[in-house]
Design a protein around this motif. Structure first.
Motif, PDB file in Angstrom:
ATOM      1  N   TYR A 108       0.733  -1.110   0.119  1.00  0.00           N
ATOM      2  CA  TYR A 108      -0.210  -0.095  -0.091  1.00  0.00           C
ATOM      3  C   TYR A 108       0.740   1.205   0.094  1.00  0.00           C
ATOM      4  CZ  TYR A 108      -3.727   3.243   1.435  1.00  0.00           C
ATOM      5  OH  TYR A 108      -4.186   4.300   1.714  1.00  0.00           O
ATOM      6  N   PHE A 109       1.842   1.243   0.811  1.00  0.00           N
ATOM      7  CA  PHE A 109       2.711   2.318   0.691  1.00  0.00           C
ATOM      8  C   PHE A 109       3.496   2.541  -0.681  1.00  0.00           C
ATOM      9  CE2 PHE A 109       4.038   2.130   5.554  1.00  0.00           C
ATOM     10  CZ  PHE A 109       2.928   2.978   5.874  1.00  0.00           C
ATOM     11  N   LEU A 110       3.832   1.626  -0.989  1.00  0.00           N
ATOM     12  CA  LEU A 110       4.554   1.529  -2.344  1.00  0.00           C
ATOM     13  C   LEU A 110       3.759   2.312  -3.395  1.00  0.00           C
ATOM     14  CD1 LEU A 110       6.824   1.300  -4.378  1.00  0.00           C
ATOM     15  CD2 LEU A 110       6.118  -1.287  -4.566  1.00  0.00           C
ATOM     16  N   VAL A 111       2.332   1.613  -3.591  1.00  0.00           N
ATOM     17  CA  VAL A 111       1.421   2.233  -4.482  1.00  0.00           C
ATOM     18  C   VAL A 111       0.971   3.746  -4.040  1.00  0.00           C
ATOM     19  CG1 VAL A 111      -0.937   1.829  -5.248  1.00  0.00           C
ATOM     20  CG2 VAL A 111       0.190   0.060  -4.838  1.00  0.00           C
ATOM     21  N   CYS A 112       0.990   3.892  -2.974  1.00  0.00           N
ATOM     22  CA  CYS A 112       0.529   5.638  -2.565  1.00  0.00           C
ATOM     23  C   CYS A 112       1.648   6.396  -3.091  1.00  0.00           C
ATOM     24  CB  CYS A 112       0.383   5.783  -0.929  1.00  0.00           C
ATOM     25  SG  CYS A 112      -1.064   4.949  -0.361  1.00  0.00           S
ATOM     26  N   GLU A 113       2.895   5.851  -2.929  1.00  0.00           N
ATOM     27  CA  GLU A 113       4.140   6.622  -3.231  1.00  0.00           C
ATOM     28  C   GLU A 113       3.925   6.973  -4.967  1.00  0.00           C
ATOM     29  OE1 GLU A 113       7.960   5.041  -2.361  1.00  0.00           O
ATOM     30  OE2 GLU A 113       7.245   5.144   0.005  1.00  0.00           O
ATOM     31  N   ASN A 114       3.690   5.935  -5.500  1.00  0.00           N
ATOM     32  CA  ASN A 114       3.424   6.080  -7.094  1.00  0.00           C
ATOM     33  C   ASN A 114       2.223   6.970  -7.298  1.00  0.00           C
ATOM     34  OD1 ASN A 114       5.703   4.225  -7.530  1.00  0.00           O
ATOM     35  ND2 ASN A 114       4.085   2.510  -7.619  1.00  0.00           N
ATOM     36  N   ARG A 130       1.515  14.452  -9.721  1.00  0.00           N
ATOM     37  CA  ARG A 130       2.042  15.608 -10.243  1.00  0.00           C
ATOM     38  C   ARG A 130       2.660  15.678 -11.817  1.00  0.00           C
ATOM     39  NH1 ARG A 130       3.035  14.281  -5.185  1.00  0.00           N
ATOM     40  NH2 ARG A 130       3.263  15.760  -3.318  1.00  0.00           N
ATOM     41  N   SER A 131       2.410  14.363 -12.323  1.00  0.00           N
ATOM     42  CA  SER A 131       3.055  14.513 -13.846  1.00  0.00           C
ATOM     43  C   SER A 131       2.247  13.547 -14.601  1.00  0.00           C
ATOM     44  CB  SER A 131       4.423  13.934 -13.651  1.00  0.00           C
ATOM     45  OG  SER A 131       4.766  12.624 -13.165  1.00  0.00           O
ATOM     46  N   ALA A 132       1.568  12.539 -14.229  1.00  0.00           N
ATOM     47  CA  ALA A 132       1.039  11.722 -15.076  1.00  0.00           C
ATOM     48  C   ALA A 132      -0.337  12.003 -15.793  1.00  0.00           C
ATOM     49  CB  ALA A 132       0.727  10.319 -14.303  1.00  0.00           C
ATOM     50  N   PRO A 143      -4.487  11.846 -16.809  1.00  0.00           N
ATOM     51  CA  PRO A 143      -5.687  11.312 -15.830  1.00  0.00           C
ATOM     52  C   PRO A 143      -5.766   9.658 -15.759  1.00  0.00           C
ATOM     53  CG  PRO A 143      -6.088  13.214 -17.081  1.00  0.00           C
ATOM     54  CD  PRO A 143      -4.692  12.896 -17.597  1.00  0.00           C
ATOM     55  N   SER A 144      -5.595   9.026 -17.021  1.00  0.00           N
ATOM     56  CA  SER A 144      -5.941   7.691 -17.111  1.00  0.00           C
ATOM     57  C   SER A 144      -4.812   6.831 -16.299  1.00  0.00           C
ATOM     58  CB  SER A 144      -6.082   7.021 -18.628  1.00  0.00           C
ATOM     59  OG  SER A 144      -4.843   7.351 -19.188  1.00  0.00           O
ATOM     60  N   GLN A 145      -3.668   7.476 -16.327  1.00  0.00           N
ATOM     61  CA  GLN A 145      -2.521   6.667 -15.503  1.00  0.00           C
ATOM     62  C   GLN A 145      -2.813   6.906 -14.042  1.00  0.00           C
ATOM     63  OE1 GLN A 145       0.598   8.857 -17.420  1.00  0.00           O
ATOM     64  NE2 GLN A 145       1.397   7.160 -18.235  1.00  0.00           N
ATOM     65  N   ILE A 146      -3.191   8.197 -13.562  1.00  0.00           N
ATOM     66  CA  ILE A 146      -3.836   8.422 -12.135  1.00  0.00           C
ATOM     67  C   ILE A 146      -4.651   7.613 -11.842  1.00  0.00           C
ATOM     68  CG2 ILE A 146      -4.551  10.125 -10.591  1.00  0.00           C
ATOM     69  CD1 ILE A 146      -2.819  12.316 -12.561  1.00  0.00           C
ATOM     70  N   GLU A 147      -5.859   7.324 -12.682  1.00  0.00           N
ATOM     71  CA  GLU A 147      -7.005   6.430 -12.287  1.00  0.00           C
ATOM     72  C   GLU A 147      -6.559   4.933 -11.874  1.00  0.00           C
ATOM     73  OE1 GLU A 147     -11.333   5.336 -13.969  1.00  0.00           O
ATOM     74  OE2 GLU A 147     -10.421   7.317 -15.159  1.00  0.00           O
ATOM     75  N   ALA A 148      -5.838   4.625 -13.061  1.00  0.00           N
ATOM     76  CA  ALA A 148      -5.324   3.303 -12.859  1.00  0.00           C
ATOM     77  C   ALA A 148      -4.690   3.122 -11.593  1.00  0.00           C
ATOM     78  CB  ALA A 148      -4.306   2.713 -14.086  1.00  0.00           C
ATOM     79  N   ILE A 149      -3.830   3.781 -11.197  1.00  0.00           N
ATOM     80  CA  ILE A 149      -2.863   3.602  -9.968  1.00  0.00           C
ATOM     81  C   ILE A 149      -3.953   3.838  -8.561  1.00  0.00           C
ATOM     82  CG2 ILE A 149      -0.944   4.502  -8.474  1.00  0.00           C
ATOM     83  CD1 ILE A 149       0.372   5.537 -11.116  1.00  0.00           C
ATOM     84  N   ASP A 150      -4.798   4.875  -8.815  1.00  0.00           N
ATOM     85  CA  ASP A 150      -5.780   5.016  -7.688  1.00  0.00           C
ATOM     86  C   ASP A 150      -6.744   3.857  -7.578  1.00  0.00           C
ATOM     87  OD1 ASP A 150      -6.886   6.380  -5.678  1.00  0.00           O
ATOM     88  OD2 ASP A 150      -8.443   7.007  -6.942  1.00  0.00           O
ATOM     89  N   MET A 151      -6.989   2.915  -8.546  1.00  0.00           N
ATOM     90  CA  MET A 151      -7.765   1.819  -8.546  1.00  0.00           C
ATOM     91  C   MET A 151      -7.045   0.799  -7.827  1.00  0.00           C
ATOM     92  SD  MET A 151      -9.880   1.754 -12.353  1.00  0.00           S
ATOM     93  CE  MET A 151     -10.279  -0.097 -12.076  1.00  0.00           C
ATOM     94  N   GLY A 152      -5.704   0.685  -8.139  1.00  0.00           N
ATOM     95  CA  GLY A 152      -4.816  -0.376  -7.410  1.00  0.00           C
ATOM     96  C   GLY A 152      -4.698   0.126  -5.839  1.00  0.00           C
ATOM     97  N   ARG A 153      -4.712   1.319  -5.782  1.00  0.00           N
ATOM     98  CA  ARG A 153      -4.431   1.896  -4.231  1.00  0.00           C
ATOM     99  C   ARG A 153      -5.896   1.521  -3.551  1.00  0.00           C
ATOM    100  NH1 ARG A 153      -5.089   7.385  -1.476  1.00  0.00           N
ATOM    101  NH2 ARG A 153      -6.547   7.784  -2.942  1.00  0.00           N
TER     102      ARG A 153
END
Length: 166
Positions: free
Chosen positions: A100-106, A112-114, A116-126
């Motif tokens: 969870y910490f690793l995914v939150c860091e990502n 800051r730089s990705a 919206p679709s990349q952010i959404e994919a990471i947020d779904m994993g989080r």
């Protein structure tokens, strides 16, 4: 006072004696989790269903969650009377918290730089890891404390915050 009004947390304190510092993103997560938890929660001691509302102190010692449950003094007990001390080994959550910490860091880096679709994919994993941690926590506490899904999610967030040592 009705049973539903008693079965809730009205105060929470984190034992942060070992915390050195946290970044602003983590500090924000802590603040939001506490605010949301106090705003809406279900918390009932299985052995004392008539007790409550409650004040909680959360800490981590020797890889165990220590949850001190105190009376708010409105129903059973005098204010700040310790009603229970729930100890929960966190070994079952250790890898999940690390992931969870690793995914939150990502996630915070992506904000800051990705795209919206990349952010959404990471947020779904989080969110998936967060939900998994909340369900494990809820299941592990079930013989001592009844909590709902939202309360379990917020407690999981706070347990993660307590794992940060600077």
């Amino acid at each position: 006072m009705g049973a539903g009004e008693r079965a809730r947390v009205v105060g929470i304190k984190l034992d942060e004696r070992t915390v050195i510092r946290r970044n602003p993103d983590i500090e924000h997560e802590r603040s939001v989790a506490i605010f949301d938890l106090l705003d809406e929660n279900l918390f009932r001691l299985v052995a004392r269903p008539e007790a409550g509302p409650f004040r909680l102190q959360l800490g981590i010692e020797d890889n165990r969650l220590i949850m001190t449950v105190e009376s708010d003094g409105e129903s059973v007990g005098t204010p700040n009377e310790q009603l229970d001390k729930v100890t929960l080994p966190l070994a079952a959550l250790r890898k999940l918290i690390r992931d969870y910490f690793l995914v939150c860091e990502n996630y915070y880096a992506a904000i800051r730089s990705a795209t919206p679709s990349q952010i959404e994919a990471i947020d779904m994993g989080r969110r998936s890891l967060h939900n998994e941690g909340a369900e494990i926590l809820r299941h592990r506490l079930a013989d001592k404390v009844e909590i709902d899904h939202g309360t379990s999610r917020r407690l999981f967030t706070l347990i993660c915050v307590l794992h940060i040592r600077g």
